[in-house]
Scaffold this active site. Structure first.
Site, short mmCIF file in Angstrom:
data_model
loop_
_atom_site.label_atom_id
_atom_site.label_comp_id
_atom_site.label_asym_id
_atom_site.label_seq_id
_atom_site.Cartn_x
_atom_site.Cartn_y
_atom_site.Cartn_z
CG ASP A 119 -0.11 0.01 2.69
OD1 ASP A 119 0.92 -0.66 2.80
OD2 ASP A 119 -1.00 0.68 3.25
CD GLU A 204 10.03 -1.48 10.99
OE1 GLU A 204 10.53 -1.62 12.00
OE2 GLU A 204 9.07 -1.54 10.38
N1 UDP Z 1 -0.51 -7.67 5.59
C1 UDP Z 1 -0.03 -9.18 5.80
N2 UDP Z 1 -1.11 -9.84 6.67
C2 UDP Z 1 -2.25 -9.06 7.01
C3 UDP Z 1 -1.90 -7.88 7.22
C4 UDP Z 1 -1.11 -6.76 6.38
O1 UDP Z 1 0.44 -9.76 4.36
O2 UDP Z 1 -3.23 -9.86 8.09
C5 UDP Z 1 0.73 -6.95 4.50
C6 UDP Z 1 -0.15 -5.94 3.91
O3 UDP Z 1 -0.81 -6.45 2.08
C7 UDP Z 1 0.98 -5.21 3.46
C8 UDP Z 1 2.34 -5.67 4.43
O4 UDP Z 1 1.56 -6.76 5.31
O5 UDP Z 1 2.16 -5.49 2.32
C9 UDP Z 1 2.30 -4.13 6.32
O6 UDP Z 1 0.78 -3.96 6.50
P1 UDP Z 1 -0.34 -2.74 6.13
O7 UDP Z 1 0.27 -2.02 4.92
O8 UDP Z 1 -1.72 -3.15 7.16
O9 UDP Z 1 0.73 -2.42 7.82
P2 UDP Z 1 0.82 -0.53 7.97
O10 UDP Z 1 1.09 0.28 7.18
O11 UDP Z 1 -0.78 -0.41 8.89
O12 UDP Z 1 2.16 -0.76 8.98
MN MN Z 2 0.77 -0.30 4.74
#
Ligand code: UDP
Ligand code: MN
Length: 254
Positions: A119, A204
């Site tokens: 995203d 990280e």
């Molecule tokens: N993701 C996943 N499983 C989940 C939730 C998220 O594989 O149950 C993936 C999501 O598609 C993205 C990454 O993990 O590529 C980080 O998730 P997200 O963007 O929701 O996290 P944030 O932006 O809140 O840190």
């Molecule tokens: Mn994200």
């Protein structure tokens, strides 16, 4: 030759998944020598992702690894409760190490590994910045951590501290989108991976701690003065009308 950039992307099924992966794949099409490793958070590969990858025109590897049930963020949990994409990134690393072992020779240790969530927003320039990574390179990330940007602070060509709104004492207070690791370093440390049990904000660090020290970090993006990647997040679409039609048996199929 140009080192290959191996981009590891965790992804999971939801309404916006196809839109996210479409945008991402079309960014990557503009990047030379990129190998996309897509890891679905799912017990099997889905046709949606398979079809998208086949049609993408990219060099890719399609993997899957479901998040353990007790580690999975539930629908109404706040997003910070559990780390996301951990097992998927680790599965990408496992595949990469295994694949290099299976195909030895030549320049197969040459390359750069980058973790790209589905995203975020990536400028093309960030890929050219990271391509020269020798161990671990770093740069700012926009719209993250309750800040306009977080960034490593560079003095005399070295990272001396981090500009972050929260716990700057963390070993590497950086977002996943803010660093890349050389394939050589990943292969030289075969056990290094992300620790899903790490406390909030330390994911990280859990990976980088075993690989580098702060003074070894290679600052990119004009001494970490330019934002070339943004931690954008996509609004969850509302389905109020869809649900109303579904109740009448008139909903859309997909
Ligand atoms: N993701 C996943 N499983 C989940 C939730 C998220 O594989 O149950 C993936 C999501 O598609 C993205 C990454 O993990 O590529 C980080 O998730 P997200 O963007 O929701 O996290 P944030 O932006 O809140 O840190
Ligand atoms: Mn994200």
């Amino acid at each position: 030759t140009n080192p290959t950039i191996f981009v590891i992307t965790p992804t999971y099924a939801r309404l916006v998944q196809k839109a996210e992966l479409t945008r991402l794949s079309q960014t990557f099409l503009h990047v030379p020598q990129l190998h996309w490793i897509v890891v679905e958070d799912s017990p099997h590969k889905t046709p949606l992702v398979s079809d998208l990858l086949v049609k993408s025109g990219l060099t890719y590897t399609h993997l899957h690894m479901p998040t353990a049930k007790d580690r999975k963020l539930q629908e109404n949990d706040p997003s910070w409760l559990k780390p996301r994409g951990v097992e998927q990134r680790n599965e990408g690393l496992r595949w990469l190490r295994e694949d290099r072992r299976a195909h030895p020779g030549g320049d197969n240790q040459q390359g750069v590994v980058y973790f790209a969530d589905d995203d975020n927003t990536y400028s093309l320039q960030i890929f050219e910045e990271m391509r020269s990574t020798e161990r671990v390179s770093v740069w700012p990330v926009g719209l993250v951590g309750g800040m306009k940007y977080e960034r490593p602070v560079v003095e005399g060509g070295k990272v001396v501290r981090f500009h972050t709104g929260w716990r700057p004492s963390r070993p590497f207070p950086m977002d996943m989108a803010g660093f890349a690791v050389s394939l050589k370093l990943v292969l030289a440390n075969p056990e290094s991976c992300f620790d899903g049990e790490a406390p909030m904000g330390f994911l990280e660090s859990s990976f980088l701690q075993g690989l580098v020290t702060m003074d070894e970090l290679e600052p990119k993006a004009d001494n970490c003065s330019k934002v070339l990647v943004w931690h954008t997040r996509t609004e969850k679409p509302k389905m109020k009308r869809e649900e109303a039609l579904q109740a009448q048996g008139l909903g859309s199929d997909r």
